[in-house]
Design a protein around this motif. Structure first.
Motif, mmCIF file in Angstrom:
data_model
loop_
_atom_site.group_PDB
_atom_site.id
_atom_site.type_symbol
_atom_site.label_atom_id
_atom_site.label_comp_id
_atom_site.label_asym_id
_atom_site.label_seq_id
_atom_site.Cartn_x
_atom_site.Cartn_y
_atom_site.Cartn_z
ATOM 1 N N TYR A 98 -23.489 2.050 36.581
ATOM 2 C CA TYR A 98 -24.767 1.350 35.878
ATOM 3 C C TYR A 98 -25.953 1.817 36.051
ATOM 4 O O TYR A 98 -26.874 1.910 35.323
ATOM 5 N N ASP A 99 -26.216 1.958 37.485
ATOM 6 C CA ASP A 99 -27.652 2.466 37.717
ATOM 7 C C ASP A 99 -28.074 3.888 37.171
ATOM 8 O O ASP A 99 -29.144 3.807 36.659
ATOM 9 N N GLU A 100 -27.017 4.702 37.021
ATOM 10 C CA GLU A 100 -27.194 6.164 36.268
ATOM 11 C C GLU A 100 -27.483 5.820 34.959
ATOM 12 O O GLU A 100 -28.291 6.427 34.314
ATOM 13 N N GLU A 101 -26.634 5.068 34.300
ATOM 14 C CA GLU A 101 -26.796 4.697 32.944
ATOM 15 C C GLU A 101 -27.927 3.947 32.673
ATOM 16 O O GLU A 101 -28.725 4.652 31.345
ATOM 17 N N MET A 120 -40.758 -8.903 47.247
ATOM 18 C CA MET A 120 -39.746 -9.182 48.105
ATOM 19 C C MET A 120 -38.446 -9.169 47.422
ATOM 20 O O MET A 120 -37.281 -8.539 47.996
ATOM 21 N N LYS A 121 -38.203 -9.527 46.145
ATOM 22 C CA LYS A 121 -37.134 -9.940 45.453
ATOM 23 C C LYS A 121 -36.601 -8.425 45.122
ATOM 24 O O LYS A 121 -35.292 -8.109 45.284
ATOM 25 N N ARG A 122 -37.339 -7.561 44.606
ATOM 26 C CA ARG A 122 -37.014 -6.076 44.495
ATOM 27 C C ARG A 122 -36.494 -5.377 45.494
ATOM 28 O O ARG A 122 -35.545 -4.653 45.473
ATOM 29 N N ALA A 123 -37.185 -5.588 46.710
ATOM 30 C CA ALA A 123 -36.722 -5.026 47.979
ATOM 31 C C ALA A 123 -35.426 -5.257 48.377
ATOM 32 O O ALA A 123 -34.566 -4.554 48.820
ATOM 33 N N ALA A 135 -28.436 -0.127 48.061
ATOM 34 C CA ALA A 135 -28.062 0.816 49.154
ATOM 35 C C ALA A 135 -26.932 0.393 49.858
ATOM 36 O O ALA A 135 -26.158 1.568 50.307
ATOM 37 N N GLU A 136 -26.812 -0.917 50.285
ATOM 38 C CA GLU A 136 -25.462 -1.075 51.154
ATOM 39 C C GLU A 136 -24.297 -0.948 50.280
ATOM 40 O O GLU A 136 -23.295 -0.482 50.724
ATOM 41 N N GLU A 137 -24.466 -1.212 48.921
ATOM 42 C CA GLU A 137 -22.947 -1.234 48.095
ATOM 43 C C GLU A 137 -22.696 0.308 48.003
ATOM 44 O O GLU A 137 -21.302 0.841 47.680
ATOM 45 N N ARG A 138 -23.639 1.405 48.190
ATOM 46 C CA ARG A 138 -23.322 2.706 48.051
ATOM 47 C C ARG A 138 -22.683 3.425 49.333
ATOM 48 O O ARG A 138 -22.294 4.417 49.544
#
Length: 219
Positions: free
Chosen positions: A58-61, A156-159, A166-169
């Motif tokens: 999804y992130d890549e798309e 902060m929300k975006r971070a 990053a954790e999911e990857r």
């Protein structure tokens, strides 16, 4: 690996990824597996790996869309309940007297910015939290400070969102290792108890020496 460690890892895996009994049973039926802690752990691992792969796809798309959205500045918004409190905090500027008037102006400004290609992200400003932020940072409440506060909250929300991605990857083994390490973190209470006991023994020793000195003087 000891059974207790495997048991702990299986529990962590299950808590990390909710396992539905019906889907787990279907997975057992489709695979030559017996219901056990290791099989539950393997099933949870497959679920997490699938979700991570979907998230990466999804992130890549939508990479360009996500990157563009991350650049949108914050636009502070208020609820009808918070707006009178925000007005009470305002030290400068001339904000609209009613929430309805402010809301109509806000929507018109947002529409004009869109026509100009300048998109923003709405961020709700809670009056109580904003007041605490003002007290901690000591600026005057104004349109600029409210926008700055909203931007900090949005950053902060975006971070946090980036950290979750990053954790999911992370590979499953690494995620499980981090979770296990967190669950096995030593408690500070034993160390505090030892420190208190040491001070108590020292106090007893000092009291004993003073009593002995007093007894020798009396003799």
């Amino acid at each position: 690996m000891h059974r207790s460690s495997a048991h702990r890892r299986a529990i962590i895996a299950t808590k990390t990824c909710a396992v539905r009994p019906d889907l787990f049973q279907a997975w057992l039926d489709a695979n030559p597996q017996v219901a056990s802690y290791p099989s539950r752990q393997r099933y949870a691992q497959e679920l997490l790996d699938t979700r991570a792969a979907r998230g990466a796809a999804y992130d890549e798309e939508h990479r360009q869309e996500i990157e563009a959205a991350a650049e949108y500045p914050a636009a502070p918004v208020y609820t009808p309940r918070d707006y009178p409190l925000i007005l009470g905090l305002s030290a400068t500027g001339n904000p609209p007297a009613t929430w309805k008037e402010w809301w109509e102006n806000s929507k018109a400004s947002e529409a004009e910015r869109r026509r100009q290609g300048l998109l923003t992200t709405r961020v709700r400003v809670h009056a109580g939290k904003f007041k605490a932020w003002l007290q901690a940072n000591q600026p005057l409440s104004s349109e600029q400070t409210r926008q700055k506060y909203a931007q900090q909250r949005l950053n902060m929300k975006r971070a946090r969102r980036a950290a979750r991605r990053a954790e999911e990857r992370l590979p499953w083994a690494r995620r499980l290792q981090l979770l296990t390490a967190a669950s096995q973190a030593p408690s500070p209470w034993p160390h505090k108890a030892i420190e208190v006991l040491a001070h108590a023994l020292l106090a007893v020793a000092i009291a004993t020496v003073l009593l002995a000195v007093k007894w020798l003087r009396n003799d």
